[in-house]
Design a protein around this motif. Structure first.
Motif, short mmCIF file in Angstrom:
data_model
loop_
_atom_site.label_atom_id
_atom_site.label_comp_id
_atom_site.label_asym_id
_atom_site.label_seq_id
_atom_site.Cartn_x
_atom_site.Cartn_y
_atom_site.Cartn_z
N GLN A 269 4.34 -10.47 -1.15
CA GLN A 269 4.31 -11.14 0.15
C GLN A 269 2.89 -11.37 0.64
O GLN A 269 2.70 -11.88 1.74
CB GLN A 269 5.08 -10.32 1.17
N GLY A 270 1.89 -10.98 -0.16
CA GLY A 270 0.51 -11.26 0.20
C GLY A 270 -0.28 -10.07 0.68
O GLY A 270 -1.47 -10.20 1.02
N LEU A 271 0.33 -8.90 0.74
CA LEU A 271 -0.41 -7.71 1.16
C LEU A 271 -1.26 -7.23 0.00
O LEU A 271 -0.80 -7.13 -1.14
CB LEU A 271 0.57 -6.62 1.60
N SER A 272 -2.50 -6.89 0.28
CA SER A 272 -3.41 -6.48 -0.78
C SER A 272 -3.07 -5.09 -1.28
O SER A 272 -2.44 -4.28 -0.59
CB SER A 272 -4.85 -6.53 -0.28
N ALA A 273 -3.53 -4.80 -2.50
CA ALA A 273 -3.32 -3.47 -3.07
C ALA A 273 -4.06 -2.41 -2.26
O ALA A 273 -3.58 -1.28 -2.08
CB ALA A 273 -3.78 -3.45 -4.53
N GLY A 274 -5.23 -2.77 -1.75
CA GLY A 274 -5.97 -1.82 -0.92
C GLY A 274 -5.24 -1.47 0.35
O GLY A 274 -5.25 -0.32 0.81
N ALA A 275 -4.56 -2.48 0.94
CA ALA A 275 -3.79 -2.22 2.17
C ALA A 275 -2.63 -1.28 1.90
O ALA A 275 -2.33 -0.38 2.71
CB ALA A 275 -3.30 -3.52 2.77
N VAL A 276 -1.93 -1.48 0.75
CA VAL A 276 -0.83 -0.59 0.40
C VAL A 276 -1.35 0.83 0.19
O VAL A 276 -0.76 1.81 0.66
CB VAL A 276 -0.10 -1.10 -0.86
N LEU A 277 -2.48 0.97 -0.52
CA LEU A 277 -3.06 2.29 -0.74
C LEU A 277 -3.53 2.91 0.57
O LEU A 277 -3.35 4.11 0.82
CB LEU A 277 -4.23 2.18 -1.73
N GLY A 278 -4.11 2.10 1.44
CA GLY A 278 -4.54 2.61 2.75
C GLY A 278 -3.36 3.10 3.58
O GLY A 278 -3.46 4.11 4.29
N ALA A 279 -2.22 2.38 3.48
CA ALA A 279 -1.03 2.82 4.21
C ALA A 279 -0.56 4.18 3.69
O ALA A 279 -0.16 5.06 4.48
CB ALA A 279 0.08 1.78 4.06
N LEU A 280 -0.60 4.36 2.37
CA LEU A 280 -0.23 5.67 1.81
C LEU A 280 -1.18 6.76 2.27
O LEU A 280 -0.77 7.90 2.53
CB LEU A 280 -0.23 5.59 0.28
N VAL A 281 -2.47 6.43 2.41
CA VAL A 281 -3.44 7.41 2.92
C VAL A 281 -3.09 7.80 4.36
O VAL A 281 -3.12 8.99 4.72
CB VAL A 281 -4.87 6.84 2.84
N TYR A 282 -2.76 6.82 5.18
CA TYR A 282 -2.38 7.12 6.56
C TYR A 282 -1.15 8.07 6.61
O TYR A 282 -1.09 8.99 7.42
CB TYR A 282 -2.07 5.84 7.32
N VAL A 283 -0.18 7.80 5.75
CA VAL A 283 1.04 8.61 5.77
C VAL A 283 0.79 10.00 5.21
O VAL A 283 1.19 11.02 5.81
CB VAL A 283 2.17 7.91 5.00
#
Length: 619
Positions: A269-283
């Protein structure tokens, strides 16, 4: 989470320290800086650095994260300092409340000093202090850390923030819904532990009374029930940990599962890999640890805080003027209601002896030889240890059935040892003890309990109703006989104050004199023909002590009194005085002439020198 008193006290403590609380919040916001920036900096390090081939740029973004972590660590020290400024004054206020309540109880009319209660409450204050600090720490940590993580996640990818927040809120809702049950079970566990402590302490303090009554099995059974109840409460509380695990699973781990499973779709859907990894870091580094800390902290220390503070608030009133006493003092300072004296008053002491107990005797019955002596000691020797000095040496003494004998002597002379030997609680080194012709050696405790009843100084009162305590040695006696015994021994004001025979007793709430009075009525109702009072009235006032001894002297049977006051000796038919190596036996007037030790005791008790006596045969 708890009763209104706990909530009011907690909010009042926080409002009173708003400035310190503001500093704590400010430093907590700085401490949460890594949780706010962590995911975003990792996302930029991946997207603009490592994936873009800019290795140095990626390291620079990570260096920014390291700097944020250092700033947060420096703020943590300030957090703990600000926390102390909130917690320590609260602890001081609670300690002052406990001490004031103890002083008020000790100085009010009918009150008494209770150092054990103060020590227990002081320990509870320290528990409240520690748990209050821990609770404040984890709650503010969750609010700032989880809030910062959600804010950073929303800035990074708003759809991900919603997907993570939904299970987090569900997990918190599950935990909040289970809190009332957790508090109730925690309170039950604390109450069960306190009941066990009171039951065990009461049994240990009155162990001589328990053994003398032959009631070991009953007392052990009662303590065993308390142990079982406390173990059940502990197991139930442990099972509640499953609800905490469910909350952590839903609120902390479900978002991770959602992100991992949705990652391919999110990238398409256009979300970058870094954004997905950053979301996992937040969680994983923000939300999940914060949720774990608050669930474990509130579910553990928070429950102890609520229950323990509630106990303190219930037992220690806030400082203020002591209420005026509305009662008049009775035995040992215990209050007795002025208006309704209940079924007994002290003026009834000499009337209406109960039908329970041995048949009345008109005098010493052993003289004719038809009735064996109540107590027969032959060649009695006893020492504490093989190399110790003998406490009693070759003592021979006979107490006739129906006789009233007092035993006096200096402290440590062996009076209580003699009472223990006569009652069969300890065996002599040599010699024999017979009660009504039955040797104490080899006789079962239950059989000895039918022959004699011993009232030691440490009276045993069990948890239960007043009537059950009074019928302890004669379970089948009816209410009319019990009330007659209460009147005879002057225990009517105590009965009225406690609320009648069906009133529940808390042994720790009774004064020493009140416990002695309950034990005295219990012994008076016992069918045993021999009563041994081993300083069993020392906590009663002289008037009530005379009432009790007068009642036992006219009860029928035989009475042996280990004297606490000279009046006990003057009321007895014969007196045994420990004078030197061998006790002397005689009347009060006789021993004043024959025994220097007895004259000294009389002078000490009366606080005046005994009158000079003219030697026999001289004018």
């Amino acid at each position: 989470m708890s009763g209104p008193g706990v909530r009011r006290t907690t909010w009042a403590a926080l409002r009173a320290r708003r400035r310190a609380l503001g500093r704590l919040a400010a430093w907590s916001a700085v401490e949460a800086l890594p949780a706010l920036l962590g995911g975003a900096l990792v996302a930029r390090a991946v997207d603009r650095g490592f994936l873009a081939g800019q290795f140095g740029t990626g390291l620079a973004w990570l260096a920014g994260l390291a700097a944020a972590v250092l700033v947060g660590a420096a703020a943590s020290g300030r957090v703990y300092r600000s926390l102390g400024a909130v917690v320590e004054p609260f602890r001081d206020d609670l300690a002052a409340r406990v001490v004031w309540g103890a002083l008020r109880d000790a100085t009010r009319a009918g009150g008494r000093a209770d150092s054990a209660s103060v020590a227990r409450l002081t320990h509870q204050v320290e528990v409240v202090r520690d748990t209050f600090g821990g609770l404040l720490l984890v709650v503010r940590g969750f609010l700032f850390t989880a809030g910062a993580a959600l804010l950073g996640l929303f800035a990074l990818a708003p759809p991900l923030a919603g997907a993570v927040a939904a299970p987090l809120l569900v997990g918190l809702a599950v935990f909040a819904a289970s809190l009332p049950a957790m508090v109730a079970h925690q309170r039950a566990q604390v109450s069960a532990g306190e009941r066990l402590g009171r039951s065990a302490a009461s049994a240990l303090a009155g162990h001589r009374d328990v053994v003398a009554c032959g009631a070991q099995e009953r007392v052990v059974s009662d303590v065993d029930r308390r142990v079982t109840a406390q173990a059940d409460a502990e197991r139930t509380l442990a099972r509640m940990a499953a609800l905490r695990s469910l909350s952590l699973g839903v609120g902390g781990w479900l978002p991770v599962v959602v992100l991992v499973l949705a990652a391919p779709w999110l990238v398409r859907q256009g979300l970058s890999a870094g954004a997905v990894l950053g979301a996992l870091v937040y969680v994983t580094t923000g939300l999940q640890p914060a949720l774990h800390a608050v669930v474990q902290g509130v579910g553990g220390g928070g429950l102890r805080y609520a229950v323990t503070l509630d106990r303190i608030l219930r037992t220690s009133p806030p400082p203020g003027p002591a209420p005026l006493p509305s009662t008049r003092p009775a035995a040992d300072g215990a209050p007795a209601t002025d208006g309704d004296a209940g079924p007994a008053t002290r003026s009834d002491a000499a009337s209406s002896p109960p039908a329970a107990g041995p048949a009345p005797r008109t005098g010493p019955a052993g003289e004719a030889g038809s009735v064996p002596p109540a107590v027969a000691l032959r060649g009695l020797t006893f020492r504490y240890g093989p190399h110790a000095r003998p406490v009693l040496t070759d003592l021979t003494l006979t107490v006739a059935a129906g006789e009233h004998v007092a035993v006096v002597g200096p402290s440590g002379a062996g009076k209580s040892t003699l009472a223990a030997l006569v009652s069969g609680l300890v065996p002599p080194e040599s010699g024999t003890v017979h009660l009504a012709g039955v040797p104490t050696a080899g006789t079962a405790p239950q059989e000895l309990a039918r022959l004699r009843v011993l009232l030691p100084q440490e009276a045993y009162v069990r948890t239960g109703s007043l009537g059950d305590n009074l019928r302890y040695l004669h379970p089948g006696v009816d209410d009319a006989t019990v009330l007659a015994a209460v009147r005879t021994l002057g225990a009517g004001p105590l009965l009225s104050r406690l609320g009648g025979l069906d009133a529940d007793l808390d042994p720790a709430a009774l004064s020493a004199g009140e416990r002695q009075l309950v034990a005295a009525v219990r012994a008076y109702l016992a069918p045993a023909p021999l009563v041994i009072l081993d300083e069993a009235t020392c906590h009663l006032d002289p008037t009530l002590e005379a009432t009790v001894e007068h009642a036992f002297a006219h009860r029928g049977g035989t009475l042996v009194v280990i004297a606490h006051r000279i009046s006990s000796a003057t009321r007895a038919r014969r007196v045994v005085v420990f004078d030197g190596d061998r006790p002397l036996v005689g009347t009060h007037d006789d021993l004043l002439l024959r025994s220097p030790v007895y004259r000294e005791l009389v002078g000490h008790w009366e606080d005046v020198a005994p009158p000079a006596r003219v030697p026999l045969g001289r004018p």
